[in-house]
Design a protein around this motif. Structure first.
Motif, short mmCIF file in Angstrom:
data_model
loop_
_atom_site.label_atom_id
_atom_site.label_comp_id
_atom_site.label_asym_id
_atom_site.label_seq_id
_atom_site.Cartn_x
_atom_site.Cartn_y
_atom_site.Cartn_z
N ALA A 101 9.08 54.11 -45.81
CA ALA A 101 8.51 54.71 -44.60
C ALA A 101 7.02 54.41 -44.50
O ALA A 101 6.50 54.14 -43.41
CB ALA A 101 8.76 56.21 -44.58
N ALA A 102 6.32 54.44 -45.64
CA ALA A 102 4.89 54.13 -45.63
C ALA A 102 4.65 52.67 -45.27
O ALA A 102 3.72 52.35 -44.51
CB ALA A 102 4.27 54.46 -46.99
N CYS A 128 6.62 50.79 -43.42
CA CYS A 128 6.89 50.66 -41.97
C CYS A 128 5.74 51.23 -41.15
O CYS A 128 5.43 50.70 -40.07
CB CYS A 128 8.20 51.35 -41.62
N ALA A 129 5.11 52.29 -41.62
CA ALA A 129 3.97 52.87 -40.91
C ALA A 129 2.80 51.89 -40.90
O ALA A 129 2.10 51.75 -39.88
CB ALA A 129 3.56 54.18 -41.54
N VAL A 162 3.50 49.26 -38.30
CA VAL A 162 3.22 49.68 -36.91
C VAL A 162 1.80 49.29 -36.52
O VAL A 162 1.55 48.82 -35.41
CB VAL A 162 3.44 51.20 -36.75
N CYS A 181 9.11 48.68 -35.96
CA CYS A 181 8.69 49.30 -37.22
C CYS A 181 8.62 50.82 -37.07
O CYS A 181 8.97 51.56 -37.99
CB CYS A 181 7.34 48.75 -37.66
N LEU A 182 8.18 51.27 -35.90
CA LEU A 182 8.11 52.71 -35.65
C LEU A 182 9.50 53.33 -35.59
O LEU A 182 9.72 54.44 -36.09
CB LEU A 182 7.33 52.98 -34.36
N ASN A 186 10.68 53.62 -39.06
CA ASN A 186 9.95 54.71 -39.69
C ASN A 186 10.53 56.06 -39.29
O ASN A 186 10.69 56.96 -40.12
CB ASN A 186 8.47 54.63 -39.31
N LEU A 222 13.75 56.56 -41.23
CA LEU A 222 13.50 56.88 -42.64
C LEU A 222 12.97 58.31 -42.79
O LEU A 222 13.32 58.99 -43.76
CB LEU A 222 12.52 55.87 -43.23
N LEU A 223 12.16 58.76 -41.85
CA LEU A 223 11.69 60.15 -41.90
C LEU A 223 12.85 61.12 -41.71
O LEU A 223 12.90 62.18 -42.35
CB LEU A 223 10.62 60.40 -40.84
N THR A 265 13.61 58.88 -32.06
CA THR A 265 14.21 57.55 -32.10
C THR A 265 15.05 57.30 -30.86
O THR A 265 14.99 56.22 -30.28
CB THR A 265 15.07 57.40 -33.37
#
Length: 179
Positions: free
Chosen positions: A24-25, A27-28, A31, A43-44, A47, A50-51, A72
């Motif tokens: 997740a980090a 992918c952040a 972004v 990517c968002l 993310n 994943l969150l 999403t």
């Protein structure tokens, strides 16, 4: 299979949580790092998924469901639709001069990440999971929220749905008038 490192027991659940949080980090960072708006938006979306998985691993099912449905499913689809509608392509800069501010920003960001990690990680290793009672495990779950929403708050729920419907119809009429 459990190992103890520095007084902390490393379990498979902790490893899986760390892997999902790391993805997740990454992918952040993607972004912000991508110049292409479509890649950044995708990517968002990853993310957000994943969150939601992290929320499910923390027994926060309703929060995970809300993450998938609202962020999403609705916001990112709308964002991708607008980006594709406007046809925002990446700019084709062939002769871009290196910018020293970008390097300094990356260096300072990595330094801040290391400093925060050094302060947070030792405190996280001291956290012990709390056993949940069956009553507490159901609190805030989808069934409890749905039962409350459709029994005690049915009239405000219907009022909000009518307001949203009016907003949708109004936006369609405004968009149709411009064509």
């Amino acid at each position: 299979m459990n190992q103890t490192v520095g007084g902390v027991t490393i379990t498979p659940e902790l490893l899986m949580f760390g892997a999902i949080a790391g993805a997740a980090a990454i992918c952040a960072v993607g972004v912000v790092a991508f110049n292409n708006a479509i890649r950044s938006a995708l990517c968002l979306v990853i993310n957000f998924f994943l969150l939601a998985v992290l929320y499910f691993t923390l027994n926060a099912e309703m929060l995970g469901i809300t993450q998938v449905v609202v962020y999403t499913g609705a916001i990112m689809v709308l964002f991708l639709f607008v980006v594709m509608l406007l046809n925002l392509g990446g700019s084709k800069l062939l002769h871009e001069k290196p910018d020293p501010k970008k390097f300094v920003g990356i260096l300072l960001g990595c330094g801040l990440f290391v400093i925060l990690g050094a302060q947070i990680l030792p405190q996280l290793t001291k956290v012990m999971p709390m056993p949940l009672s069956p009553e507490l495990a159901k609190f805030g779950g989808p069934e409890a929220i749905g039962r409350t929403l459709f029994s005690e708050y049915v009239y405000p729920f219907e009022a909000v749905s009518v307001l949203l419907l009016i907003g949708i119809v109004g936006s369609i009429l405004l968009a149709k008038r411009r064509l």
